[in-house]
Motif scaffolding. Structure first.
Motif, PDB file in Angstrom:
ATOM      1  N   LEU A   1      -2.917   1.779  -3.934  1.00  0.00           N
ATOM      2  CA  LEU A   1      -2.478   3.013  -4.314  1.00  0.00           C
ATOM      3  C   LEU A   1      -3.057   4.119  -4.088  1.00  0.00           C
ATOM      4  O   LEU A   1      -4.352   3.914  -4.287  1.00  0.00           O
ATOM      5  CB  LEU A   1      -2.060   2.829  -5.819  1.00  0.00           C
ATOM      6  N   ALA A   2      -2.561   5.127  -3.520  1.00  0.00           N
ATOM      7  CA  ALA A   2      -3.318   6.576  -3.415  1.00  0.00           C
ATOM      8  C   ALA A   2      -2.507   7.628  -4.106  1.00  0.00           C
ATOM      9  O   ALA A   2      -1.376   7.677  -4.040  1.00  0.00           O
ATOM     10  CB  ALA A   2      -3.451   6.789  -1.875  1.00  0.00           C
ATOM     11  N   LEU A   3      -3.308   8.363  -4.815  1.00  0.00           N
ATOM     12  CA  LEU A   3      -2.675   9.357  -5.671  1.00  0.00           C
ATOM     13  C   LEU A   3      -3.542  10.759  -5.658  1.00  0.00           C
ATOM     14  O   LEU A   3      -4.718  10.562  -5.907  1.00  0.00           O
ATOM     15  CB  LEU A   3      -2.370   8.954  -7.150  1.00  0.00           C
ATOM     16  N   PRO A   4      -2.634  11.854  -5.867  1.00  0.00           N
ATOM     17  CA  PRO A   4      -3.576  13.000  -6.436  1.00  0.00           C
ATOM     18  C   PRO A   4      -4.060  12.768  -7.788  1.00  0.00           C
ATOM     19  O   PRO A   4      -3.252  12.005  -8.527  1.00  0.00           O
ATOM     20  CB  PRO A   4      -2.617  14.047  -6.333  1.00  0.00           C
ATOM     21  N   PHE A   5      -5.191  13.437  -8.331  1.00  0.00           N
ATOM     22  CA  PHE A   5      -5.705  13.207  -9.498  1.00  0.00           C
ATOM     23  C   PHE A   5      -4.529  13.429 -10.786  1.00  0.00           C
ATOM     24  O   PHE A   5      -4.648  12.999 -11.837  1.00  0.00           O
ATOM     25  CB  PHE A   5      -6.941  13.869  -9.765  1.00  0.00           C
ATOM     26  N   ARG A   6      -3.752  14.587 -10.488  1.00  0.00           N
ATOM     27  CA  ARG A   6      -2.909  14.988 -11.623  1.00  0.00           C
ATOM     28  C   ARG A   6      -1.803  13.813 -11.653  1.00  0.00           C
ATOM     29  O   ARG A   6      -1.469  13.741 -12.897  1.00  0.00           O
ATOM     30  CB  ARG A   6      -1.993  16.354 -10.876  1.00  0.00           C
ATOM     31  N   ALA A   7      -1.406  13.148 -10.586  1.00  0.00           N
ATOM     32  CA  ALA A   7      -0.471  12.139 -10.854  1.00  0.00           C
ATOM     33  C   ALA A   7      -1.170  10.998 -11.443  1.00  0.00           C
ATOM     34  O   ALA A   7      -0.411  10.300 -12.566  1.00  0.00           O
ATOM     35  CB  ALA A   7       0.009  11.631  -9.545  1.00  0.00           C
ATOM     36  N   ALA A   8      -2.294  10.585 -10.959  1.00  0.00           N
ATOM     37  CA  ALA A   8      -3.045   9.667 -11.898  1.00  0.00           C
ATOM     38  C   ALA A   8      -3.350   9.911 -13.364  1.00  0.00           C
ATOM     39  O   ALA A   8      -2.967   8.782 -14.180  1.00  0.00           O
ATOM     40  CB  ALA A   8      -4.401   9.315 -11.314  1.00  0.00           C
ATOM     41  N   LEU A   9      -3.529  10.907 -13.831  1.00  0.00           N
ATOM     42  CA  LEU A   9      -3.557  11.405 -15.113  1.00  0.00           C
ATOM     43  C   LEU A   9      -2.251  11.252 -15.818  1.00  0.00           C
ATOM     44  O   LEU A   9      -2.236  10.650 -16.742  1.00  0.00           O
ATOM     45  CB  LEU A   9      -4.009  13.020 -15.243  1.00  0.00           C
TER      46      LEU A   9
ATOM     47  N   GLN B   1       0.911  -1.113   0.019  1.00  0.00           N
ATOM     48  CA  GLN B   1       0.174   0.075  -0.126  1.00  0.00           C
ATOM     49  C   GLN B   1       0.839   1.051  -0.094  1.00  0.00           C
ATOM     50  O   GLN B   1       1.551   1.350   0.909  1.00  0.00           O
ATOM     51  CB  GLN B   1      -0.805   0.060   1.164  1.00  0.00           C
ATOM     52  N   LEU B   2       0.576   2.112  -1.053  1.00  0.00           N
ATOM     53  CA  LEU B   2       1.585   3.224  -1.162  1.00  0.00           C
ATOM     54  C   LEU B   2       0.640   4.582  -1.453  1.00  0.00           C
ATOM     55  O   LEU B   2      -0.274   4.499  -2.355  1.00  0.00           O
ATOM     56  CB  LEU B   2       2.619   3.006  -2.256  1.00  0.00           C
ATOM     57  N   ASP B   3       1.035   5.629  -0.832  1.00  0.00           N
ATOM     58  CA  ASP B   3       0.576   7.045  -1.276  1.00  0.00           C
ATOM     59  C   ASP B   3       1.592   7.688  -1.504  1.00  0.00           C
ATOM     60  O   ASP B   3       2.591   8.226  -0.798  1.00  0.00           O
ATOM     61  CB  ASP B   3      -0.026   7.352   0.117  1.00  0.00           C
ATOM     62  N   THR B   4       1.460   8.217  -2.697  1.00  0.00           N
ATOM     63  CA  THR B   4       2.548   9.007  -3.506  1.00  0.00           C
ATOM     64  C   THR B   4       2.053   9.871  -4.471  1.00  0.00           C
ATOM     65  O   THR B   4       0.962   9.522  -5.104  1.00  0.00           O
ATOM     66  CB  THR B   4       3.792   8.094  -3.855  1.00  0.00           C
ATOM     67  N   GLN B   5       2.833  10.840  -4.893  1.00  0.00           N
ATOM     68  CA  GLN B   5       2.611  11.296  -6.333  1.00  0.00           C
ATOM     69  C   GLN B   5       3.775  11.445  -7.453  1.00  0.00           C
ATOM     70  O   GLN B   5       3.870  12.044  -8.285  1.00  0.00           O
ATOM     71  CB  GLN B   5       2.248  13.179  -6.143  1.00  0.00           C
ATOM     72  N   HIS B   6       4.664  10.462  -6.997  1.00  0.00           N
ATOM     73  CA  HIS B   6       5.752  10.006  -7.668  1.00  0.00           C
ATOM     74  C   HIS B   6       5.484   8.781  -8.540  1.00  0.00           C
ATOM     75  O   HIS B   6       5.623   7.712  -8.390  1.00  0.00           O
ATOM     76  CB  HIS B   6       6.942   9.699  -6.854  1.00  0.00           C
ATOM     77  N   VAL B   7       5.134   9.314  -9.736  1.00  0.00           N
ATOM     78  CA  VAL B   7       4.516   8.340 -10.758  1.00  0.00           C
ATOM     79  C   VAL B   7       5.646   7.118 -11.161  1.00  0.00           C
ATOM     80  O   VAL B   7       5.474   6.157 -11.369  1.00  0.00           O
ATOM     81  CB  VAL B   7       3.991   8.836 -11.965  1.00  0.00           C
ATOM     82  N   GLU B   8       6.701   7.561 -11.160  1.00  0.00           N
ATOM     83  CA  GLU B   8       7.958   7.261 -11.779  1.00  0.00           C
ATOM     84  C   GLU B   8       8.283   6.080 -10.746  1.00  0.00           C
ATOM     85  O   GLU B   8       8.850   4.878 -10.997  1.00  0.00           O
ATOM     86  CB  GLU B   8       9.206   7.839 -11.874  1.00  0.00           C
ATOM     87  N   LEU B   9       7.931   6.132  -9.323  1.00  0.00           N
ATOM     88  CA  LEU B   9       8.229   5.185  -8.409  1.00  0.00           C
ATOM     89  C   LEU B   9       7.002   4.209  -8.384  1.00  0.00           C
ATOM     90  O   LEU B   9       7.245   2.822  -8.398  1.00  0.00           O
ATOM     91  CB  LEU B   9       7.957   5.753  -6.946  1.00  0.00           C
ATOM     92  N   VAL B  10       5.825   4.442  -8.726  1.00  0.00           N
ATOM     93  CA  VAL B  10       4.909   3.549  -8.977  1.00  0.00           C
ATOM     94  C   VAL B  10       4.859   2.636 -10.013  1.00  0.00           C
ATOM     95  O   VAL B  10       4.537   1.317  -9.974  1.00  0.00           O
ATOM     96  CB  VAL B  10       3.354   4.267  -9.151  1.00  0.00           C
ATOM     97  N   THR B  11       5.691   3.076 -11.196  1.00  0.00           N
ATOM     98  CA  THR B  11       5.840   2.262 -12.272  1.00  0.00           C
ATOM     99  C   THR B  11       7.224   1.552 -12.408  1.00  0.00           C
ATOM    100  O   THR B  11       7.461   0.779 -13.405  1.00  0.00           O
ATOM    101  CB  THR B  11       5.677   3.067 -13.484  1.00  0.00           C
ATOM    102  N   ASP B  12       7.945   1.729 -11.380  1.00  0.00           N
ATOM    103  CA  ASP B  12       9.210   0.970 -11.215  1.00  0.00           C
ATOM    104  C   ASP B  12       8.915  -0.429 -11.106  1.00  0.00           C
ATOM    105  O   ASP B  12       8.069  -0.801 -10.313  1.00  0.00           O
ATOM    106  CB  ASP B  12       9.983   1.728 -10.079  1.00  0.00           C
ATOM    107  N   PRO B  13       9.737  -1.348 -11.917  1.00  0.00           N
ATOM    108  CA  PRO B  13       9.435  -2.700 -11.803  1.00  0.00           C
ATOM    109  C   PRO B  13       9.748  -3.475 -10.617  1.00  0.00           C
ATOM    110  O   PRO B  13       9.183  -4.474 -10.300  1.00  0.00           O
ATOM    111  CB  PRO B  13      10.763  -3.117 -12.737  1.00  0.00           C
ATOM    112  N   VAL B  14      10.535  -2.721  -9.575  1.00  0.00           N
ATOM    113  CA  VAL B  14      10.842  -3.324  -8.377  1.00  0.00           C
ATOM    114  C   VAL B  14       9.305  -3.449  -7.425  1.00  0.00           C
ATOM    115  O   VAL B  14       9.530  -4.126  -6.305  1.00  0.00           O
ATOM    116  CB  VAL B  14      11.832  -2.401  -7.460  1.00  0.00           C
TER     117      VAL B  14
END
Length: 576
Positions: A374-382, A354-367
């Motif tokens: 996942l919790a995101l501001p809408f701008r990051a989700a976009l 479970q992760l709350d962030t606005q760093h999209v590059e972290l969310v999409t990292d293969p690790v």
């Protein structure tokens, strides 16, 4: 352990009076500064508070070869103190070696020195404690008697005066504060003890400045002495329990076991193998992993985590908040918006579910192979959905909306980036402006979820289109549950699908009930208005629950209006 550290430990752990006296003399000479405030870390900046329990000027830098403000950075400044923040540019290990002290405005009795002090006064140790509590008097010959009218010699100041020259060697005026690395980062009892003592010392010092009556000063002195006694017990217990820090060597075997955990984060087998390896090395994390895998919460488990919190977070210490461990490893956390380097690629991220962030590059990292929620501001989700990423393993998403409807919502509502999503939370806490949910109706994302949750401000209750949301559930047959939370759980609504029928449950929180019970008729009208707007034919039951007793004119009127509207469909709490 270095000799100076041995002296500090002896003051809290030694049983022999002679060892305690030697420790007092050594510690007072080697303190790095006075701790004046109970504050620890500034919540806004994340930096230790000046003159507080974690102060960098007293205990040392928080980062290697860097002062607190960043003016002195690098080996060329090693050993220099910053003229701006006053922090030494040196090694962080100093925070495990340097200590401070608290100045007490009154002399304090060390628990291990009480028998020696009593002998010097001619009484017994048990009687000395009674005299400190202002119950009896102590006479010149050491006899302890019931207090005479006006009192004779009672209280710590009078005892110090009786001791004369011996007082300087037997009583404390400086209390050492253990190094920050000797204390846990999550509610350590040592910090609680130091906070209590500091608050008492500050209060007593102020009363002395105001020349308060002696009876008040005596009482405050007693409370300060008792605070020191509790502190001594807490620090001693922690130091005994902590013992030497044992860390399993990072051997090829340990690396292979960790790699297996990070490769298969959902599998408990590699975690048990790693726990057995740590147990063999004496590393307490092995016990922690086993306790969490057993699923039994315990004080031992929480103590282990508190004492090793930063070490087990590794590279994520200091850059994550709202941290939670599960099955022995990091399972949930939040990366604050102002974090510049979220340690992307660090293997420890693999166990995070479970992760709350606005760093999209972290969310999409293969690790991030264990990530489920996942919790995101809408701008990051976009940004996430406009790329070519497909995160099929995410089943729960929270979106924080600045506006409703949000701009450019279509890439998100297509749902292509999150095909496995089954639970969605939409958060819009604004009480001003438009709130229109039609942008979400009929979208592929709405059609694939099974549970929807809305988090709204209580001020939106009067305009909440509850009948529209009932229709929304009818238009999206996969949606089983719709939860609506208003005002930080002051009011919760749950629409649940039961076959082809819908049930509505309303939970009224304590704060809202109290406002209604005090006669807030406007609020009662708003609450009743949007409930009565529901067509009784669209639901098969309406249940209202209360956190406290249902009483008051406003609530009684609301109950009558709901009975008139829903009749036998309605279930209400008992009305008093």
């Amino acid at each position: 352990m270095r000799p100076v550290a041995e002296s500090l430990s002896a003051l809290y752990l030694a049983e022999e009076p002679g060892a305690v006296l030697g420790a007092i003399a050594a510690v007072e000479a080697l303190s790095s500064g006075r701790v004046r405030r109970p504050e620890r870390v500034n919540r806004r900046t994340g930096m230790p508070e000046r003159d507080g329990l974690f102060c960098a000027r007293i205990f040392g830098p928080t980062e290697d070869l860097r002062c607190l403000c960043g003016k002195l950075v690098g080996p060329e400044y090693a050993g220099q103190s910053c003229d701006r923040c006053g922090v030494l540019c040196g090694e962080r290990r100093l925070r495990g070696e340097r200590w401070g002290h608290i100045v007490s405005p009154m002399p304090l009795i060390h628990p291990r020195l009480a028998p020696q002090i009593a002998a010097a006064l001619g009484c017994r140790a048990a009687e000395l404690l009674r005299v400190l509590r202002l119950t009896p008097d102590i006479l010149a010959d050491g006899e302890v008697t019931p207090p005479a009218e006006g009192g004779r010699i009672r209280g710590i100041w009078q005892l110090a005066a009786r001791l004369g020259e011996q007082a300087a060697g037997l009583l404390l005026t400086r209390v050492p504060v253990t190094p920050p690395d000797w204390r846990g980062t999550r509610g350590d009892p040592q910090d609680a003890g130091y906070t209590r003592l500091l608050n008492r010392c500050v209060r007593l010092e102020r009363l002395l400045e105001l020349n308060a009556p002696q009876i008040i000063l005596d009482y405050e002195a007693l409370m300060t002495q008792e605070a020191f006694g509790r502190l001594h017990a807490a620090v001693g217990a922690e130091l005994r329990a902590r013992g030497p820090v044992i860390v399993a060597p990072h051997t090829p075997r340990a690396a292979a076991l960790l790699a297996a955990i990070y490769e298969r984060p959902a599998d408990d087998g590699p975690r048990l193998d790693y726990a057995a390896h740590l147990d063999a090395a004496g590393d307490p994390r092995g016990e922690f992993i086993r306790l969490q895998l057993a699923g039994r919460g315990s004080k031992r488990q929480s103590d282990l985590l508190r004492r090793n919190y930063d070490r087990w977070l590794g590279p994520l210490a200091g850059i994550t908040t709202e941290v939670g461990f599960r099955r022995g490893f990091l399972a949930q956390c939040k990366v604050p918006a102002d974090c510049r380097d979220p340690a992307i690629g660090a293997p420890i991220w693999a166990t995070v579910e479970q992760l709350d962030t606005q760093h999209v590059e972290l969310v999409t990292d293969p690790v991030m192979r264990g990530l489920k929620r996942l919790a995101l501001p809408f701008r990051a989700a976009l940004d996430l959905c406009q790329g070519d990423h497909v995160l099929s393993w995410i089943d729960t998403l929270e979106l924080r909306l600045a506006r409703c409807p949000p701009p450019m919502a279509e890439p998100v509502t297509r749902g292509e980036a999150l095909p496995g999503l089954r639970a969605l939370t939409l958060v819009h806490r604004s009480v001003t402006g438009v709130q229109d949910w039609r942008w979400f109706d009929g979208t592929p994302l709405a059609g694939q979820i099974e549970r929807l949750r809305l988090v709204l401000a209580l001020g939106r209750m009067a305009t909440l289109p509850l009948p529209w949301w009932i229709g929304f559930m009818g238009r999206h047959p996969r949606l089983c549950v719709l939860d609506i939370e208003l005002g930080k759980r002051q009011l919760d609504l749950e629409l649940r699908r039961d076959g082809e029928w819908l049930t509505l449950r309303v939970r009224i929180g304590r704060a809202l009930v109290e406002r209604l019970a005090m006669g807030d008729t406007a609020l009662a009208t708003s609450l009743g208005g949007f409930l009565i707007a529901v067509d009784p034919g669209s639901i098969v039951s309406l249940r209202v629950d209360c956190a406290v007793s249902w009483a008051g004119e406003a609530l009684t009127g609301l109950a009558a209006a709901l009975r008139a509207r829903f009749g036998a469909l309605l279930t209400l709490p008992a009305i008093t």
